[in-house]
Design an enzyme around this catalytic site. Structure first.
Site, short mmCIF file in Angstrom:
data_model
loop_
_atom_site.label_atom_id
_atom_site.label_comp_id
_atom_site.label_asym_id
_atom_site.label_seq_id
_atom_site.Cartn_x
_atom_site.Cartn_y
_atom_site.Cartn_z
N HIS A 18 -15.21 -27.88 13.74
CA HIS A 18 -16.16 -28.51 12.80
C HIS A 18 -17.21 -29.24 13.62
CE1 HIS A 18 -13.49 -27.80 9.31
NE2 HIS A 18 -12.52 -27.99 10.19
N HIS A 196 -9.02 -23.17 5.01
CA HIS A 196 -7.95 -24.04 5.45
C HIS A 196 -6.82 -23.94 4.43
CE1 HIS A 196 -11.05 -25.65 7.98
NE2 HIS A 196 -10.38 -26.73 8.34
N GLU A 199 -2.12 -26.76 6.03
CA GLU A 199 -2.19 -27.85 7.02
C GLU A 199 -1.36 -29.01 6.47
OE1 GLU A 199 -5.49 -30.77 9.20
OE2 GLU A 199 -6.07 -29.65 7.42
N ASP A 278 -11.56 -30.96 15.40
CA ASP A 278 -12.52 -32.07 15.44
C ASP A 278 -12.30 -32.83 16.74
OD1 ASP A 278 -13.61 -32.16 12.43
OD2 ASP A 278 -11.45 -31.81 12.36
#
Length: 329
Positions: A18, A196, A199, A278
């Protein structure tokens, strides 16, 4: 050659990154001052201390606060070039960059400002370092499907710059099924779908991503391991998982790196890849994710080679380019 020596030297690809999550504290302070925007931290050190999270939502709160300082095309260019600089230093030769338009358009920043700044950096990174890249436009799942449709419409003039659409942000309570219609429309517009799933959310969300969104790749996917029939399907369909080890430990989805399921995924035949997610927030860019896993999970050289190969093989590069890069391994 040791696995650690190998991963430092070999050309690598990253499939789950990201761009807003690569916002280092130093650059955040610099851009905040340039744009005369106050942030609720007195110093870089104080901001770094805030980069400690108990869960996904803790992280998202600071992630969105940091994004508030991004106003101008130059800001998005600087953010993206800083990430490409890391790629150049680590021999990351291809990257598939996720960006969140709604994080910015909801603040009144034009879609064009966001994508033009990122695109300028993409062109420069390819020219300067030979790094290829593509863009994945992610819908924010805590917002409505109607909002996602607005973003899809705003993206269409820039369709030639965007390869895929994704689904990120708060997973719990926001299943893939919430976005089935906008994903159908995105595929009709020519975008490749990814999402996604698994997770923080359950294995059921992975099933939904496969069956309802028709995804080409699963981002994260850790919780597939709770459902053996799902594992069998993922293996049979050669469905890649873009796994993010340091992210998983930073957000407490895995208690410590030595208990990360990456090695188990490989043993089961899953097409796992390693990514940084990230990196500014989670303690390491791509190479560090590999190194920590090599040490904690005692990965062999062959296992590391397989992970690197998977990242090229399950990228969205043209087949010829994939084979060129795989040949370098």
């Amino acid at each position: 050659m040791t696995p650690a020596d190998y991963i430092k030297q070999v050309p690598k690809a990253e499939l789950h990154l990201h761009i807003e999550g690569s916002f280092e504290p130093e650059l955040m302070f610099q851009i905040a001052q340039r744009n005369k925007i106050a942030i609720p931290y007195e110093s870089i050190e104080e901001l770094k201390k805030a980069y400690q999270f108990g869960n996904l939502q803790d992280f998202l709160d600071i992630y969105y606060a940091g994004a508030n300082v991004l106003i101008h095309e130059e800001d998005f260019y600087d953010l993206t070039m800083a990430y490409f600089q890391h790629c150049a230093e680590e021999n990351v030769v291809h990257t598939e960059i996720m960006f969140d338009p709604q994080t910015h358009t909801k603040r009144g920043i034009a879609f064009s400002t966001v994508i033009n700044g990122i695109q300028k950096a993409r062109v420069e990174a390819e020219s300067k370092w030979g790094i290829s890249s593509l863009l994945i436009m992610s819908y924010l799942r805590h917002l409505s499907e109607e909002d996602a449709f607005d973003t899809l419409a705003q993206s269409l003039p820039y369709k030639h710059l965007i390869k895929a659409v994704g689904l990120d942000s708060s997973e719990k309570g926001n299943p893939p099924s919430k976005f089935q219609k906008v994903f159908d429309a995105s595929v009709k517009a020519g975008y490749i779908p990814v999402a996604h799933a698994g997770e923080e959310g359950p294995a059921d969300y992975i099933w939904e991503a496969l069956d309802l969104l028709q995804v080409a790749r699963i981002d994260h996917g850790n919780n597939c391991l709770s459902d053996i029939s799902l594992v069998d399907r993922l293996v049979n369909e050669k469905m890649a998982l873009t796994v993010c080890p340091l992210s998983n430990t930073a957000l407490r989805n895995v208690d410590e790196i030595k208990n990360h399921p990456l090695k188990k995924m490989l043993d089961l035949g899953l097409k796992a890849t390693v990514n940084s997610d990230d990196p500014a927030y989670f303690g390491g860019y791509l190479t560090q994710n590999y190194l920590d896993c090599i040490e904690a999970l005692d990965l062999t050289l062959e296992e590391v080679k397989q992970l690197v190969r998977n990242s090229f093989e399950y990228s969205f590069l043209p087949e010829g380019r994939k084979q060129e890069l795989i040949a370098q391994l």
